[in-house]
Design a protein around this motif. Structure first.
Motif, mmCIF file in Angstrom:
data_model
loop_
_atom_site.group_PDB
_atom_site.id
_atom_site.type_symbol
_atom_site.label_atom_id
_atom_site.label_comp_id
_atom_site.label_asym_id
_atom_site.label_seq_id
_atom_site.Cartn_x
_atom_site.Cartn_y
_atom_site.Cartn_z
ATOM 1 N N TRP A 223 0.875 -1.183 0.000
ATOM 2 C CA TRP A 223 0.000 0.000 0.000
ATOM 3 C C TRP A 223 0.901 1.219 0.000
ATOM 4 N N THR A 230 -11.198 6.684 -2.163
ATOM 5 C CA THR A 230 -10.923 5.259 -2.420
ATOM 6 C C THR A 230 -10.820 5.018 -3.914
ATOM 7 N N THR A 232 -10.449 1.923 -7.069
ATOM 8 C CA THR A 232 -10.366 0.536 -7.520
ATOM 9 C C THR A 232 -9.865 0.527 -8.954
ATOM 10 N N LEU A 237 -17.082 -0.746 -8.141
ATOM 11 C CA LEU A 237 -17.674 -1.541 -7.068
ATOM 12 C C LEU A 237 -19.177 -1.384 -7.196
ATOM 13 N N SER A 239 -21.669 0.683 -6.811
ATOM 14 C CA SER A 239 -21.461 2.107 -6.549
ATOM 15 C C SER A 239 -22.579 2.952 -7.129
ATOM 16 N N HIS A 291 -15.632 8.085 -5.136
ATOM 17 C CA HIS A 291 -14.829 6.924 -5.491
ATOM 18 C C HIS A 291 -14.096 7.188 -6.801
ATOM 19 N N ILE A 293 -12.014 5.281 -10.128
ATOM 20 C CA ILE A 293 -11.733 4.028 -10.834
ATOM 21 C C ILE A 293 -10.614 4.292 -11.830
ATOM 22 N N ARG A 311 -2.023 -0.434 -8.516
ATOM 23 C CA ARG A 311 -2.369 -1.517 -7.580
ATOM 24 C C ARG A 311 -2.117 -1.094 -6.147
ATOM 25 N N ALA A 314 -4.636 1.233 -4.882
ATOM 26 C CA ALA A 314 -5.929 0.587 -4.669
ATOM 27 C C ALA A 314 -5.899 -0.415 -3.533
#
Ligand code: TXA
Ligand code: MG
Length: 321
Positions: A223, A230, A232, A237, A239, A291, A293, A311, A314
């Motif tokens: 991380w 957040t 992804t 998600l 969402s 969020h 993406i 990665r 996320a």
């Protein structure tokens, strides 16, 4: 100490603060660094404190030439020399057995020191003017997005340091590739600005160390580099109704307002995408959406470094910042 942080390109100012044992943000070709005198333990402590970085996570030392690197390490051979000749100045960090000249704290007590010669004229001149090497992690608060402009640095470190040396936007945009030997075999600990294809002609086959929480491989914390919103990769998600921002590779996607999308590389070039990666994350993060993406980029060349950073951005925060 609360500083009135100045941004400028005055090498005298920058070296003045560094000689006094204070910290200066420096431009490099990869990302901005938070620099202090690598040989002064007190300055090194300030780096950890200012960045809020845990002491077990060691720092890269920046040198102005190979001779300065040599003064900091024990081992030296033709392969090390060839790597420096080929890639320095540039985004390759070498882990080498350290000499007693290097303070324990810089290396978090590990037996190797991380060294690189950055490819930025201002910073190379600065190191020469100081006459000591500079320890410098990326100039962000621990766990946050790396800075690729002086403004990015100010947004996280304002009032925490006296000076930001402005060398313009970073040319490469992702951190250096970190390599080191384990029983005579070269391994990549962090993929970055130098690609595997760049390394193969010199090193032949080369292994990759997977991200882990092992304290003996602190460079590999999974991380890192995370926006506050957040994030992804690839698929939304569950969402529905959320206000979502998109980081795209080469073109806008359908069904999302353009101002909530950041296209990394309108020209489709992975080097363009790398250069704009952190600016894109900073910009989307600042929108305060629910969020984010990120569309993965082609996993080749420097695209591997971009996907690696995505990665990590996320990954669930296993440890709290
Ligand atoms: O491009 C870069 O490398 C930038 C610019 C400023 O030079 N610096 C950078 O520093 O990315 P930082 O601290 O954000 O990341 C350095 C990584 C850390 O993950 C650290 O754990 C690892 O290098 N590292 C440093 N010294 C090490 C050592 N002695 N052994 C193992 N890993 C080390
Ligand atoms: Mg960093």
């Amino acid at each position: 100490m609360d500083w009135k942080t100045v941004i400028g390109n005055d090498l005298d100012q920058a070296s003045h603060w560094l000689r006094k044992g204070e910290l200066v943000a420096i431009p490099t070709e990869t990302v901005y660094g938070l620099a202090g005198n690598a040989l002064d333990e007190k300055a090194v402590v300030k780096i950890f404190e200012t960045k809020q970085r845990p002491l077990y996570n060691p720092l890269i030392i920046h040198v102005a030439d190979a001779a300065q690197a040599r003064s900091l390490v024990l081992d030296w051979d033709a392969q090390v020399q060839a790597l420096m000749d080929t890639f320095w100045p540039g985004p390759l960090t070498l882990l080498l057995d350290r000499s007693p000249a290097v303070p324990d704290l810089v290396c978090a007590g590990l037996s190797r020191v991380a060294l690189r010669m950055p490819d930025h004229p201002l910073t190379l001149d600065l190191i020469k003017a100081c006459d000591f090497p500079l320890a410098a992690p990326s100039a962000n608060l621990f766990g946050r997005i790396s800075p690729t402009t002086a403004d990015h640095v100010r947004s996280q470190l304002d009032q925490r340091i006296p000076y930001i040396l402005d060398g313009g936007p970073c040319r490469v945009g992702v951190e250096s590739t970190i390599i080191g030997r384990e029983q005579d075999e070269w391994k990549v600990y962090r993929i970055g600005g130098i690609t595997l294809a760049d390394l193969r002609p010199i090193l032949g086959s080369i292994g990759i160390v997977a991200p882990s929480n092992r304290p003996d491989a602190p460079g590999m914390l999974p991380w890192h580099y995370a926006p506050r919103t957040t994030l992804t990769i690839g698929e939304p998600l569950d969402s529905q109704g959320d206000r979502i921002g998109w980081l795209r590779f080469s073109s806008l996607g359908p069904g999302v307002p353009g101002e909530r999308q950041f296209v990394l590389a309108p020209d489709g070039d992975l080097y363009t995408a790398a250069r704009r990666l952190y600016a894109g994350l900073h910009e989307l993060d600042a929108l305060g959406l629910d969020h984010l993406i990120a569309e993965p980029v082609p996993d080749q060349g420097i695209g591997r470094a971009i996907n690696d950073r995505l990665r990590r951005a996320a990954a669930p925060r296993i440890l709290k910042e």
